[in-house]
Each structure stands twice: as structure tokens, then as C-alpha cells.
Design a protein around this motif. Structure first.
Motif, PDB file in Angstrom:
ATOM      1  N   LYS A 221       0.958  -1.167  -0.141  1.00  0.00           N
ATOM      2  CA  LYS A 221      -0.106  -0.204  -0.078  1.00  0.00           C
ATOM      3  C   LYS A 221       0.880   1.134   0.013  1.00  0.00           C
ATOM      4  N   LYS A 222       0.223   2.211  -0.023  1.00  0.00           N
ATOM      5  CA  LYS A 222       0.985   3.611  -0.306  1.00  0.00           C
ATOM      6  C   LYS A 222       1.621   4.221   0.323  1.00  0.00           C
ATOM      7  N   ALA A 223       0.738   3.713   1.767  1.00  0.00           N
ATOM      8  CA  ALA A 223       0.814   4.211   2.912  1.00  0.00           C
ATOM      9  C   ALA A 223       2.407   4.361   3.468  1.00  0.00           C
ATOM     10  N   ILE A 224       2.393   2.406   3.200  1.00  0.00           N
ATOM     11  CA  ILE A 224       3.269   1.185   4.247  1.00  0.00           C
ATOM     12  C   ILE A 224       4.788   2.597   3.109  1.00  0.00           C
ATOM     13  N   THR A 225       4.572   2.018   2.075  1.00  0.00           N
ATOM     14  CA  THR A 225       6.167   2.557   0.972  1.00  0.00           C
ATOM     15  C   THR A 225       5.732   3.927   1.151  1.00  0.00           C
ATOM     16  N   ALA A 226       5.175   5.004   1.730  1.00  0.00           N
ATOM     17  CA  ALA A 226       5.094   6.220   2.083  1.00  0.00           C
ATOM     18  C   ALA A 226       6.179   5.749   2.973  1.00  0.00           C
ATOM     19  N   SER A 227       6.039   5.609   4.077  1.00  0.00           N
ATOM     20  CA  SER A 227       6.560   6.008   6.056  1.00  0.00           C
ATOM     21  C   SER A 227       7.596   5.442   5.425  1.00  0.00           C
ATOM     22  N   LEU A 228       7.790   3.950   4.445  1.00  0.00           N
ATOM     23  CA  LEU A 228       8.991   4.035   4.794  1.00  0.00           C
ATOM     24  C   LEU A 228      10.062   3.860   4.164  1.00  0.00           C
ATOM     25  N   LEU A 229      10.235   4.771   3.090  1.00  0.00           N
ATOM     26  CA  LEU A 229      10.576   5.790   2.000  1.00  0.00           C
ATOM     27  C   LEU A 229      11.060   6.982   3.166  1.00  0.00           C
ATOM     28  N   SER A 230       9.996   7.677   3.989  1.00  0.00           N
ATOM     29  CA  SER A 230      10.511   8.544   4.833  1.00  0.00           C
ATOM     30  C   SER A 230      11.366   8.295   5.690  1.00  0.00           C
ATOM     31  N   ALA A 231      11.214   7.353   6.223  1.00  0.00           N
ATOM     32  CA  ALA A 231      11.555   6.566   7.383  1.00  0.00           C
ATOM     33  C   ALA A 231      13.475   6.147   7.113  1.00  0.00           C
ATOM     34  N   PHE A 232      13.681   5.540   6.141  1.00  0.00           N
ATOM     35  CA  PHE A 232      15.028   4.833   5.394  1.00  0.00           C
ATOM     36  C   PHE A 232      15.419   5.835   4.726  1.00  0.00           C
ATOM     37  N   VAL A 233      14.954   6.528   4.020  1.00  0.00           N
ATOM     38  CA  VAL A 233      15.368   7.132   2.571  1.00  0.00           C
ATOM     39  C   VAL A 233      15.927   7.936   2.908  1.00  0.00           C
ATOM     40  N   CYS A 234      14.700   9.017   3.303  1.00  0.00           N
ATOM     41  CA  CYS A 234      15.746  11.168   3.016  1.00  0.00           C
ATOM     42  C   CYS A 234      13.914  11.225   4.566  1.00  0.00           C
ATOM     43  N   PRO A 235      14.270  11.683   5.047  1.00  0.00           N
ATOM     44  CA  PRO A 235      12.701  12.680   5.480  1.00  0.00           C
ATOM     45  C   PRO A 235      12.103  13.894   3.891  1.00  0.00           C
ATOM     46  N   GLY A 236      10.877  13.495   3.847  1.00  0.00           N
ATOM     47  CA  GLY A 236       9.788  14.398   2.847  1.00  0.00           C
ATOM     48  C   GLY A 236      10.194  13.187   1.306  1.00  0.00           C
ATOM     49  N   ALA A 237      10.783  12.397   1.586  1.00  0.00           N
ATOM     50  CA  ALA A 237      11.134  10.979   0.084  1.00  0.00           C
ATOM     51  C   ALA A 237       9.850  10.594   0.418  1.00  0.00           C
ATOM     52  N   GLY A 238       9.028   9.996   1.016  1.00  0.00           N
ATOM     53  CA  GLY A 238       7.629   9.773   1.138  1.00  0.00           C
ATOM     54  C   GLY A 238       6.537  10.062   0.407  1.00  0.00           C
ATOM     55  N   HIS A 239       6.636  11.548   0.663  1.00  0.00           N
ATOM     56  CA  HIS A 239       6.133  12.903   0.129  1.00  0.00           C
ATOM     57  C   HIS A 239       5.595  13.132  -1.516  1.00  0.00           C
ATOM     58  N   PHE A 240       7.292  12.884  -1.877  1.00  0.00           N
ATOM     59  CA  PHE A 240       7.683  12.716  -2.685  1.00  0.00           C
ATOM     60  C   PHE A 240       6.968  11.213  -3.760  1.00  0.00           C
ATOM     61  N   TYR A 241       7.364  10.472  -3.018  1.00  0.00           N
ATOM     62  CA  TYR A 241       6.189   9.700  -3.448  1.00  0.00           C
ATOM     63  C   TYR A 241       5.080   9.468  -3.527  1.00  0.00           C
ATOM     64  N   LEU A 242       4.544  10.007  -2.716  1.00  0.00           N
ATOM     65  CA  LEU A 242       3.088  10.602  -3.281  1.00  0.00           C
ATOM     66  C   LEU A 242       2.139  11.809  -4.081  1.00  0.00           C
ATOM     67  N   LYS A 243       3.630  12.520  -4.398  1.00  0.00           N
ATOM     68  CA  LYS A 243       3.537  13.812  -5.173  1.00  0.00           C
ATOM     69  C   LYS A 243       3.072  14.607  -4.486  1.00  0.00           C
TER      70      LYS A 243
END
Length: 119
Positions: free
Chosen positions: A2-24
Motif C-alpha cells: 500500500k502507498k501508506a506503508i511505502t511512503a512511510s518507509l521511504l520517509s523513515a529509511f531514505v530521507c525525510p520527505g521522500a515519502g511525500h515525493f513518492y505520493l507526489k
């Protein structure tokens, strides 16, 4: 996934804000990244300056080459400890807000997509 989990994992492990970029969600992603990374850059700058000061003192002979003395100098609180503490909290809170908000916004998008599929 799901997008929620993917976005939160991106923000947690890649960079703060990365999940928001994934969600456009580029504006909020940029804001969260800028806030968090500003705190991190300040902390890194202070660490490098502190190391430079101590190494200059060692090279000039003002501080002997003794591990106990150097350890004491490194672990002393800096003169601007309140700013270092503030920068630490800005970094941590920015990262945490990024994770939770990415999950929240991703969850809203997941719900919207589920409703669209039901119709």
C-alpha cells in the motif's frame, strides 16, 4: 504494498520527505526535507568545527597528545549547547513528522483508490 506503508518507509529509511515525493506531494516533501536537513547540516557543521578546534590545539601543543585529555575535550558540552540541542530536536521531529504525515497522506490516497475501485 500500500502507498501508506511505502511512503512511510521511504520517509523513515531514505530521507525525510521522500515519502511525500513518492505520493507526489512535492511542496510538503520539500518543506519536511529542508527542515530536517537544515538541522542535520548544522549538527555536522558544529561537529567538524569542534574537531578542527581540538586538532588545532593538539597541533599547536596547547593540548598534549593524551587520550584522556582529548576525550574530556570532546565530551565537554559546547559553548552553544542550546543551539545544538535545538538542531537535534528539529532534525528528529522533522523526520518523525515526515514519517507519520507520509503514512497519513498515503492512507488517505489508499482509501480514495479503494472507493474508486468499488464503484
Amino acid at each position: 504494498m500500500k502507498k501508506a506503508i511505502t511512503a512511510s518507509l521511504l520517509s523513515a529509511f531514505v530521507c525525510p520527505g521522500a515519502g511525500h515525493f513518492y505520493l507526489k506531494k512535492y511542496n510538503i516533501g520539500t518543506l519536511i526535507s529542508a527542515v530536517s536537513l537544515t538541522g542535520l547540516v548544522y549538527l555536522l557543521y558544529q561537529a567538524v568545527e569542534r574537531a578542527r578546534e581540538i586538532s588545532d590545539q593538539i597541533l599547536s601543543g596547547a593540548v598534549p597528545l593524551d587520550i584522556e585529555i582529548i576525550t574530556r575535550l570532546v565530551t565537554q558540552p559546547p559553548a552553544n549547547a542550546q543551539y545544538v540541542t535545538l538542531a537535534t530536536w528539529v532534525f528528529i521531529l522533522g523526520w518523525a513528522v515526515g514519517i507519520f504525515d507520509a503514512y497519513r497522506q498515503g492512507h488517505a490516497l489508499d482509501k480514495k483508490e479503494e472507493k474508486a475501485e468499488e464503484l
